[in-house]
Scaffold this motif. Structure first.
Motif, PDB file in Angstrom:
ATOM      1  N   THR A  24     -14.456 -13.254   2.128  1.00 46.24           N
ATOM      2  CA  THR A  24     -13.230 -13.283   1.683  1.00 46.24           C
ATOM      3  C   THR A  24     -13.081 -13.434   0.255  1.00 46.24           C
ATOM      4  O   THR A  24     -13.525 -14.089  -0.570  1.00 46.24           O
ATOM      5  CB  THR A  24     -12.632 -14.876   2.293  1.00 46.24           C
ATOM      6  OG1 THR A  24     -12.604 -14.753   3.637  1.00 46.24           O
ATOM      7  CG2 THR A  24     -11.015 -14.753   1.828  1.00 46.24           C
ATOM      8  N   ARG A  26     -10.024 -14.093  -2.544  1.00 45.29           N
ATOM      9  CA  ARG A  26      -8.773 -14.749  -2.645  1.00 45.29           C
ATOM     10  C   ARG A  26      -8.508 -14.734  -4.063  1.00 45.29           C
ATOM     11  O   ARG A  26      -9.104 -15.216  -4.844  1.00 45.29           O
ATOM     12  CB  ARG A  26      -8.881 -16.047  -2.218  1.00 45.29           C
ATOM     13  CG  ARG A  26      -7.342 -16.805  -2.021  1.00 45.29           C
ATOM     14  CD  ARG A  26      -7.583 -18.134  -1.254  1.00 45.29           C
ATOM     15  NE  ARG A  26      -8.251 -18.539  -0.243  1.00 45.29           N
ATOM     16  CZ  ARG A  26      -8.138 -18.063   0.978  1.00 45.29           C
ATOM     17  NH1 ARG A  26      -6.676 -17.584   1.102  1.00 45.29           N
ATOM     18  NH2 ARG A  26      -8.745 -18.105   1.994  1.00 45.29           N
ATOM     19  N   VAL A  61     -12.247  -9.605   4.071  1.00 45.84           N
ATOM     20  CA  VAL A  61     -10.664 -10.024   4.054  1.00 45.84           C
ATOM     21  C   VAL A  61     -10.141 -10.447   2.553  1.00 45.84           C
ATOM     22  O   VAL A  61     -10.896 -11.026   1.970  1.00 45.84           O
ATOM     23  CB  VAL A  61     -10.642 -11.375   5.166  1.00 45.84           C
ATOM     24  CG1 VAL A  61      -8.985 -11.777   4.957  1.00 45.84           C
ATOM     25  CG2 VAL A  61     -10.881 -11.121   6.300  1.00 45.84           C
ATOM     26  N   ALA A  63      -6.969 -11.936   0.637  1.00 44.35           N
ATOM     27  CA  ALA A  63      -5.853 -12.771   0.636  1.00 44.35           C
ATOM     28  C   ALA A  63      -5.393 -13.203  -0.604  1.00 44.35           C
ATOM     29  O   ALA A  63      -6.152 -13.241  -1.673  1.00 44.35           O
ATOM     30  CB  ALA A  63      -6.172 -13.873   1.647  1.00 44.35           C
ATOM     31  N   VAL A 114      -4.541  -9.695   4.036  1.00 45.44           N
ATOM     32  CA  VAL A 114      -3.616 -10.584   4.527  1.00 45.44           C
ATOM     33  C   VAL A 114      -2.419 -10.608   3.732  1.00 45.44           C
ATOM     34  O   VAL A 114      -2.342 -11.548   2.701  1.00 45.44           O
ATOM     35  CB  VAL A 114      -4.485 -11.879   4.794  1.00 45.44           C
ATOM     36  CG1 VAL A 114      -3.438 -13.148   5.083  1.00 45.44           C
ATOM     37  CG2 VAL A 114      -5.507 -11.687   5.505  1.00 45.44           C
ATOM     38  N   GLU A 200      -4.225 -15.817   8.771  1.00 44.61           N
ATOM     39  CA  GLU A 200      -5.760 -15.589   8.282  1.00 44.61           C
ATOM     40  C   GLU A 200      -6.668 -15.816   9.196  1.00 44.61           C
ATOM     41  O   GLU A 200      -7.694 -15.043   9.122  1.00 44.61           O
ATOM     42  CB  GLU A 200      -5.795 -16.441   6.800  1.00 44.61           C
ATOM     43  CG  GLU A 200      -7.061 -16.234   6.139  1.00 44.61           C
ATOM     44  CD  GLU A 200      -6.901 -16.843   4.659  1.00 44.61           C
ATOM     45  OE1 GLU A 200      -8.082 -17.025   4.291  1.00 44.61           O
ATOM     46  OE2 GLU A 200      -5.968 -17.133   4.030  1.00 44.61           O
ATOM     47  N   GLN A 201      -6.208 -16.523  10.021  1.00 44.75           N
ATOM     48  CA  GLN A 201      -7.384 -16.705  11.194  1.00 44.75           C
ATOM     49  C   GLN A 201      -7.131 -15.476  12.252  1.00 44.75           C
ATOM     50  O   GLN A 201      -8.278 -14.994  12.496  1.00 44.75           O
ATOM     51  CB  GLN A 201      -7.011 -17.959  12.168  1.00 44.75           C
ATOM     52  CG  GLN A 201      -7.904 -18.435  13.311  1.00 44.75           C
ATOM     53  CD  GLN A 201      -9.333 -18.424  12.820  1.00 44.75           C
ATOM     54  OE1 GLN A 201      -9.696 -19.150  11.887  1.00 44.75           O
ATOM     55  NE2 GLN A 201     -10.283 -17.935  13.416  1.00 44.75           N
ATOM     56  N   ALA A 203      -6.842 -12.487  10.938  1.00 46.62           N
ATOM     57  CA  ALA A 203      -7.574 -11.613  10.109  1.00 46.62           C
ATOM     58  C   ALA A 203      -9.148 -11.864  10.333  1.00 46.62           C
ATOM     59  O   ALA A 203     -10.033 -10.794  10.508  1.00 46.62           O
ATOM     60  CB  ALA A 203      -7.327 -11.741   8.792  1.00 46.62           C
ATOM     61  N   ARG A 204      -9.627 -12.853  10.378  1.00 50.57           N
ATOM     62  CA  ARG A 204     -10.890 -13.509  10.518  1.00 50.57           C
ATOM     63  C   ARG A 204     -11.569 -13.139  11.853  1.00 50.57           C
ATOM     64  O   ARG A 204     -12.508 -12.525  11.981  1.00 50.57           O
ATOM     65  CB  ARG A 204     -11.192 -14.873  10.216  1.00 50.57           C
ATOM     66  CG  ARG A 204     -10.930 -15.167   8.625  1.00 50.57           C
ATOM     67  CD  ARG A 204     -11.314 -16.714   8.646  1.00 50.57           C
ATOM     68  NE  ARG A 204     -10.845 -17.222   7.187  1.00 50.57           N
ATOM     69  CZ  ARG A 204     -11.437 -17.135   6.191  1.00 50.57           C
ATOM     70  NH1 ARG A 204     -12.466 -16.357   6.283  1.00 50.57           N
ATOM     71  NH2 ARG A 204     -10.806 -17.469   5.076  1.00 50.57           N
TER      72      ARG A 204
END
Length: 265
Positions: A24, A26, A61, A63, A114, A200-201, A203-204
């Motif tokens: 991820t 961010r 991911v 975000a 995301v 976000e969950q 996406a995961r």
């Protein structure tokens, strides 16, 4: 397995975490709606280089922190570049931002953006550089360049054209029409919408299977890149095509033109 890197508190930065084969990235600049600074751009490129070589990573991911995805390039950098866009320093400032989302777009694993809240300009480029975009229903996707009086950059039309018809891409990129997350699903820019508390969950979950088999995931991504690549102007060519005319528009605007608005672009 979980690996996490924490940046210095308060400074604009990126946060990197790897869990079960899913990395991820961010953006952490919430006071400026996660506008990408030069240092953040360099960190994004470094993250991509890590993913290139770390074969335990099977998906990524991307975000943002603080209820917004990304408002684009930091307007302080754009303002500085507008003083004299032809200088080496000005070219480097814009190239750093371009390089960040171009590198995300070239990652050897599937990528999921995301998009909470919205994305503007280079922030929308970053989202569209990902293979799949998830958004909140009311998120605003806004090219934003026309509103700021500058030409699109970073191969913007090439990215829009991956999911949109020419008419739709022109409405957004040339006429400045924003769309919501829900509208973007119907247009083909966004895969699905979810509420902010669950996106976000989701996406995961979407990335989990690719993360569990990185070797296969990388081979699939390579095949997809070969088979689904753009059949018109390449993205690399589009970046260069837009660069000169965006530099012209920055010079026309001048550094003083950015002082009224400092939110990103």
């Amino acid at each position: 397995m979980h690996v996490e890197e924490q940046p210095a508190a308060g400074a604009p930065s990126v946060e990197v975490a790897v869990t079960d084969g899913v990395a991820t990235l961010r953006l952490r600049n919430p006071r400026r709606k996660n506008a990408i600074t030069a240092d953040m751009a360099a960190d994004i490129v470094a993250f991509c280089e890590r993913v290139d070589t770390d074969e335990t990573i099977g998906a990524v991911v991307v975000a943002g922190e603080g209820g917004y995805f990304c408002s684009g390039a930091d307007t302080r950098d754009l303002g500085a570049a507008s003083d004299d866009p032809a200088t080496t320093d000005s070219m480097l400032r814009t190239t750093r931002v371009y390089s960040s989302f171009v590198r995300v777009g070239r990652l050897p694993v599937p990528t999921v953006a995301v998009m909470v809240g919205g994305a503007v300009g280079a922030g929308m480029n970053l989202a569209l550089a990902c293979d799949v975009v998830l958004a909140t229903p009311t998120a605003v996707l806004d090219s934003g360049f026309l509103a700021r009086g500058i030409h699109p950059g970073g191969g913007h039309f090439s990215l829009l054209g991956r999911g949109l018809s020419r008419s739709q891409a022109m409405a957004m990129g040339a006429l400045g029409a924003p769309v919501s997350g829900e509208q973007a699903v119907s247009l083909g820019l966004v895969w699905a919408t979810y509420d902010e508390h669950e996106i976000e969950q989701q996406a995961r979950s979407l990335a989990a299977r690719a993360g569990s088999d990185p070797e296969l995931s990388r081979r699939i991504k390579h095949s997809a890149d070969l088979e689904l690549g753009p059949n018109a102007t390449s993205w690399a060519a589009a970046v260069e095509l837009e660069r000169g005319v965006q530099m012209w528009s920055l010079r026309r605007k001048g550094e003083a033109g950015w002082t009224a608005s400092r939110s990103g672009g």
